[in-house]
Write an enzyme that holds these catalytic residues in place. Structure first.
Site, PDB file in Angstrom:
ATOM      1  N   ASP A  59      -7.822  -7.470   1.068  1.00 27.82           N
ATOM      2  CA  ASP A  59      -6.815  -7.660   2.104  1.00 27.82           C
ATOM      3  C   ASP A  59      -7.420  -7.209   3.414  1.00 27.82           C
ATOM      4  OD1 ASP A  59      -6.444  -4.609   1.685  1.00 27.82           O
ATOM      5  OD2 ASP A  59      -5.265  -5.082   3.475  1.00 27.82           O
ATOM      6  N   CYS A 106      -6.660 -27.844   7.755  1.00 30.35           N
ATOM      7  CA  CYS A 106      -5.429 -27.091   8.007  1.00 30.35           C
ATOM      8  C   CYS A 106      -4.532 -27.847   8.989  1.00 30.35           C
ATOM      9  CB  CYS A 106      -5.738 -25.686   8.521  1.00 30.35           C
ATOM     10  SG  CYS A 106      -6.147 -25.588  10.270  1.00 30.35           S
ATOM     11  N   CYS A 164      -6.006 -27.946  12.566  1.00 30.22           N
ATOM     12  CA  CYS A 164      -7.151 -28.834  12.787  1.00 30.22           C
ATOM     13  C   CYS A 164      -6.796 -30.305  12.601  1.00 30.22           C
ATOM     14  CB  CYS A 164      -8.315 -28.427  11.885  1.00 30.22           C
ATOM     15  SG  CYS A 164      -9.060 -26.863  12.427  1.00 30.22           S
ATOM     16  N   CYS A 174     -12.209 -28.917   8.746  1.00 33.45           N
ATOM     17  CA  CYS A 174     -11.070 -28.145   8.231  1.00 33.45           C
ATOM     18  C   CYS A 174      -9.849 -29.054   8.071  1.00 33.45           C
ATOM     19  CB  CYS A 174     -10.773 -26.998   9.186  1.00 33.45           C
ATOM     20  SG  CYS A 174      -9.362 -26.001   8.672  1.00 33.45           S
ATOM     21  N   HIS A 212      -4.911 -21.437  11.200  1.00 36.08           N
ATOM     22  CA  HIS A 212      -6.297 -21.845  10.936  1.00 36.08           C
ATOM     23  C   HIS A 212      -7.088 -20.729  10.244  1.00 36.08           C
ATOM     24  CE1 HIS A 212     -10.258 -23.523  11.223  1.00 36.08           C
ATOM     25  NE2 HIS A 212     -10.656 -22.338  11.652  1.00 36.08           N
ATOM     26  N   ASP A 241       0.868  -1.177   0.000  1.00 32.45           N
ATOM     27  CA  ASP A 241       0.000   0.000   0.000  1.00 32.45           C
ATOM     28  C   ASP A 241       0.905   1.227   0.000  1.00 32.45           C
ATOM     29  OD1 ASP A 241       0.941   0.488   2.465  1.00 32.45           O
ATOM     30  OD2 ASP A 241      -0.942   0.226   3.514  1.00 32.45           O
TER      31      ASP A 241
END
Lengths: 370, 370
Positions: free
Chosen positions: B266, B306, B309, B304, B335, B93
């Protein structure tokens, strides 16, 4: 027996030895350094990162886990191994060291120690039986007898009374311990008094523990005194059992410990200094947080093969630490643990090739202590 | 052109669209969520963990990197990609948002903004030319024009004057920008006034930027108002250019943003709430730090996949957070980012299969906002 020790090679010139430790969660090569995971996590690290660098046994803490989250909860989760998702070896200390460190917050009797939690001030009582019960619930592969770590300096009479009590407590721990898949180690105390060390070792060896720790060293005494007591104490322990020097983890002390015949070490040193921005290299420590590394785009140690050194510069790590970014703590911790684990592997290799004294000499010529 | 956008599929019932963004550091599928790495690190994460969960572009921050470690230093390190060891996309940015957030520490003129560092109080001046120079040194794939984010609420006259100045500044950024391997995006402002949004979009589109952001939303206004302005503004932007909604990252806002035709998002939301112990699931948020999860040995989200998890329980994560352990912050961050990236992939799939409205309906039926 839960734990067996195989002596592979004895150095021909020193007490140094290479061995193997057989546990219910794997076989580990000694001498070994055990990273400390006080609260069921090695600070900043994942289990996978520890495995990737070849960590074998990690240490966790009875006092801390008893207070939070509680040993019953950990037992419900399948013990420490299940709770923290670690399928290699775990050793828990007895909580004695932490309780005795509480100072005015605790009171010692023959029965045990009354203390207040450092978290919320609540009252608790830890005895040999209770410490053993907690450690059985936590389910580590190796658990430690509940002892008093004699402070330094200590009067002879205090050290003697304390050491004798530690021996009586070790007897009670042994009686209380019923898990066949765990090994209970005894801890030799005796302060800086050789006759008390001899007494402690004799009494504990008579109880036939599967392994022995040397406790009460690296508690503020000068290093030469520590080495003197270590050199005196280790030969009093049986050669066919693993020997563990508690709370020692700087490279120079590891070399000396190995030389005197120690097989296992633990210390918060590598992880704690990492979080303060100090990293280890083969030439000594490097304070990567210092301004002189701001534009240094080399890795911490060009010879190191850890994740940190393969991918990140001193300048980047310094930036992360100055900006108080978590990833900076991760990178320095990874490097320091990798460095020490690799250091132990190199020492083991030197022992196997019967060139340990040469290794020690090279190390001392190269490594800047300060 | 440094960045090109390929429109793959347009939803038949809404503005939602699926596309591909071609950058010098890879091709990324849109709609995309970009994790925020303010200080050249996505807080608590390693680049490898981000890659493992399929992150494509990350965002970094001109204001923060200009102050620390300095953009020249980053340039010496090979730009942000080299400095932080990230070989996928980066967007920076312009620093405008942070500088304007400084309140009494800054002063705006036509030339730019004078401000004092939040770190050490030192004086600085950021102009369209300076913000562009810094971003060229940082070397991101996508850089942003220096703008003022009109606060909410704002009087019409202030919003108009600010928006007109942002347009003049965009022109100056375009002139100052000389790196052919970077794309400079324009930012549509205009506050909550539709005619100002129309004016801003018209003027910026005339300048032919390779992509457009909608700025000045999610700054405190009610959500219905944000959606109204978004629905009005997006169709004013060219369909063949990527559209980026700045600072938006809650699941409900992502769905609405995609519905109105946004391609890029974002937000610090997923990583920030993770560090406070809040995690996202398909049914809404879950405050894993709460006492009710102390003995809950299920993963955060049983559906999930991930790393968190697959391997760790709510009880363990809660313990780590209560004990203020870094690994707890890592696990919740992993996560949440995985959840959002996967959420975007599922939305994209729904668009490709022309069932986006059904996806939105299911989501709204299932997801508890509070």
């Amino acid at each position: 027996m839960a734990i067996t020790f195989e002596l592979i090679k004895q150095c021909s010139k020193t007490g140094a030895r290479a061995g193997r430790l057989y546990t219910p969660h794997g076989v580990f090569e000694t001498p070994i350094f055990m990273p400390v995971g006080t609260q069921a996590t090695v600070k900043a690290m994942s289990p996978d990162e520890l495995k990737a660098m070849g960590a074998g046994i990690i240490l966790s803490n009875t006092y801390h886990l008893y207070l939070r989250p509680g040993h019953e909860l950990v037992a419900e989760a399948g013990g420490l191994h299940g709770f923290m998702h670690w399928d290699r070896g775990i050793l828990t200390d007895s909580g004695g060291f932490q309780v005795f460190s509480l100072g005015p917050l605790r009171k010692i009797t023959e029965e045990g120690v009354a203390f207040r939690s450092h978290i919320d001030g609540s009252k608790h009582f830890l005895s040999p039986e209770k410490a053993t019960e907690i450690q059985m619930a936590l389910g580590a592969d190796i658990i430690m007898a509940f002892d008093e770590c004699v402070p330094y300096p200590a009067e002879y009479d205090y050290a003697k009374a304390s050491t004798e009590r530690t021996t009586r407590w070790a007897e009670r721990c042994k009686k209380a311990h019923t898990r066949k898949d765990q090994a209970l180690f005894g801890i030799v105390q005796g302060g800086m008094y050789k006759d008390l060390r001899a007494m402690s070792a004799r009494d504990l060896v008579a109880m036939d523990f599967p392994g022995y720790a040397v406790g009460g060293l690296s508690v503020g005494e000068p290093k030469p005194l520590m080495y003197e007591i270590l050199e005196y104490t280790v030969p009093l322990l049986p050669a066919n059992k693993p020997r563990y020097l508690m709370g020692v983890g700087t490279p120079d002390c590891l070399v000396e410990g190995v030389m005197y015949g120690i097989d296992m070490f633990d210390c918060v040193f590598p992880t704690r200094v990492a979080r303060n921005g100090t990293v280890m290299t083969s030439r000594g420590k490097l304070v990567v947080k210092n301004a002189e590394y701001a534009r240094d785009f080399r890795p911490i140690d060009p010879d190191c093969e850890c994740y940190t050194c393969r991918n990140f510069s001193r300048a980047y790590i310094r930036h992360l630490l100055k900006a108080e970014e978590i990833f900076g703590l991760r990178l320095t911790t990874i490097h320091n643990l990798h460095f020490l684990l690799n250091f132990m592997r190199n020492m083991r290799k030197a022992i196997l090739e019967d060139r340990f004294l040469a290794f020690r000499q090279e190390f001392r010529a190269q490594y800047q202590l300060h």
